[in-house]
Design a protein around this motif. Structure first.
Motif, PDB file in Angstrom:
ATOM      1  N   ALA A  79      -4.692 -54.224   4.587  1.00  0.00           N
ATOM      2  CA  ALA A  79      -4.213 -55.180   3.589  1.00  0.00           C
ATOM      3  C   ALA A  79      -2.700 -55.366   3.673  1.00  0.00           C
ATOM      4  O   ALA A  79      -2.193 -56.500   3.663  1.00  0.00           O
ATOM      5  CB  ALA A  79      -4.610 -54.709   2.188  1.00  0.00           C
ATOM      6  N   LEU A 205      -4.444 -50.079  -4.386  1.00  0.00           N
ATOM      7  CA  LEU A 205      -4.616 -51.421  -3.822  1.00  0.00           C
ATOM      8  C   LEU A 205      -5.206 -52.411  -4.821  1.00  0.00           C
ATOM      9  O   LEU A 205      -4.842 -53.594  -4.819  1.00  0.00           O
ATOM     10  CB  LEU A 205      -5.507 -51.333  -2.583  1.00  0.00           C
ATOM     11  N   TRP A 206      -6.125 -51.956  -5.680  1.00  0.00           N
ATOM     12  CA  TRP A 206      -6.812 -52.888  -6.579  1.00  0.00           C
ATOM     13  C   TRP A 206      -5.863 -53.750  -7.406  1.00  0.00           C
ATOM     14  O   TRP A 206      -6.093 -54.963  -7.535  1.00  0.00           O
ATOM     15  CB  TRP A 206      -7.774 -52.139  -7.520  1.00  0.00           C
ATOM     16  N   LEU A 209      -4.562 -56.806  -5.345  1.00  0.00           N
ATOM     17  CA  LEU A 209      -5.475 -57.675  -4.600  1.00  0.00           C
ATOM     18  C   LEU A 209      -5.443 -59.134  -5.072  1.00  0.00           C
ATOM     19  O   LEU A 209      -5.458 -60.049  -4.238  1.00  0.00           O
ATOM     20  CB  LEU A 209      -6.899 -57.126  -4.671  1.00  0.00           C
ATOM     21  N   GLY A 213      -4.302 -61.869  -2.457  1.00  0.00           N
ATOM     22  CA  GLY A 213      -5.224 -62.936  -2.081  1.00  0.00           C
ATOM     23  C   GLY A 213      -4.650 -64.316  -2.339  1.00  0.00           C
ATOM     24  O   GLY A 213      -4.808 -65.236  -1.524  1.00  0.00           O
ATOM     25  N   SER A 260       3.457 -57.549  -2.965  1.00  0.00           N
ATOM     26  CA  SER A 260       2.230 -56.751  -2.957  1.00  0.00           C
ATOM     27  C   SER A 260       2.325 -55.599  -1.959  1.00  0.00           C
ATOM     28  O   SER A 260       1.963 -54.457  -2.266  1.00  0.00           O
ATOM     29  CB  SER A 260       1.034 -57.644  -2.604  1.00  0.00           C
TER      30      SER A 260
END
Length: 341
Positions: A79, A205-206, A209, A213, A260
């Motif tokens: 990611a 990470l959540w 996201l 994205g 991010s």
């Protein structure tokens, strides 16, 4: 009329078909690199044992190492690498500067400075809490770098590179000053600032996201218009491209992606700079292919650097940010010399 037909760029479908084998090769290389990431470390695990652990055919210490430690780390690397690679491609596109990246524009340093200040003032201690401060710092640094680079209403690529480098140095010095003012802040932030994937779980990470994205979606959306920006603002406007809106959308994408990535792994250097330069000789300068190519090249570079950091001083390991900085500094010098010519 003949000249126009010869100079006309290939359609997206034609270019994609022509370069489909390269995309497939990149995906295969990425899968192999991810498999190595699951197998390599202070305690090597055979690939057969990795397979058994992933599909629930094995239990025990090796399976726990693979599924509990290395799998989340690999997913985070995928990611973060994708975010940095695409951010670098878009940054170079909107600024028309081959040296532009979240690092050279000071965006990573801005995010890092904001997070360190938040740790110092608010006593934060978890990467999941850094997210919004990383975005704020990244956005502030991006806006300031562009303000320094503006001349007669347009962005000067040379001034942007120089201004971003100066801004990065200033922010790094301020970050060091804040860390030295507090031993607690120094202990909390020093490993994160080095850029690390160690001990990163999916819980980190959540929270990013959605923004990651959204940044990827924006980047893919503006990619076709970046080809027109490469011709210059006047030419792009003559072709009907809304230059200001495309540049704003691209800038937002870079901030979301870089913020991010920094929130999760710290300010990892040079992935955003290297990925487009690795992809461009293979796929060409068409951003419709360059941006998706960096979606593969970024994770491939970051995973490779992470694996190298695990084996070079085994059983200890180097943070991935140290490895990328060590390998990326000669690349930056080479690219700067090439741009000067």
């Amino acid at each position: 009329m003949t000249v126009i037909e010869q100079d006309a760029p290939p359609t997206a479908s034609t270019s994609a078909r022509r370069r489909l084998p390269l995309f497939l090769a990149g995906l295969v290389a990425l899968v192999l690199c991810a498999a190595l990431s699951l197998a390599v470390g202070a305690r090597p695990v055979p690939l057969a044992a990795v397979y058994d652990a992933l599909f629930g055919h094995a239990q025990g210490r090796e399976a726990l190492v693979v599924t509990g430690l290395r799998l989340p780390r690999t997913v985070v690397a995928l990611a973060v690498g994708a975010a940095l690679g695409v951010a670098g491609a878009v940054a170079q596109g909107i600024t028309r500067n081959p040296l532009a990246s979240p690092t050279t524009l000071g965006i990573n340093a801005g995010a890092g400075f904001a997070v360190v200040v938040a740790i110092y003032v608010l006593h934060l201690n978890r990467p999941a809490e850094y997210v919004w401060f990383a975005f704020a710092g990244a956005a502030g640094a991006a806006l300031f770098a562009q303000a320094l680079a503006r001349r007669s209403g347009d962005i000067d690529p040379v001034r942007l590179a120089l201004g971003g480098t100066v801004l990065q140095l200033v922010l790094l010095s301020w970050t060091s000053a804040v860390m030295l003012a507090s031993q607690r802040t120094l202990d909390e932030a020093r490993f994160w600032l080095a850029g690390s994937l160690a001990d990163r779980t999916l819980d980190v990470l959540w929270p990013v996201l959605p923004t990651l994205g959204l940044g990827l979606l924006l980047a893919l959306t503006v990619a076709p218009a970046l080809n027109a920006l490469a011709l210059g603002d006047d030419s792009a406007q003559a072709l009907g491209v809304p230059v200001a809106r495309i540049r704003l959308a691209g800038g937002i994408a870079v901030v979301l992606l870089a913020g991010s990535a920094v929130a999760v792994a710290g300010p990892v250097a040079f992935i955003g700079l290297a990925a487009p330069h690795l992809v461009r000789p293979l796929l060409g300068g068409d951003h419709r292919l360059l941006v998706p190519g960096c979606l593969i090249a970024g994770p491939l570079l970051l995973l490779s650097a992470d694996i190298l950091g695990r084996v070079v001083i085994r059983p200890s390991e180097l943070e991935v940010g140290i490895v990328t900085a060590f390998l990326g500094a000669p690349l930056l010098a080479l690219l700067a010399r090439k741009a000067a010519r």
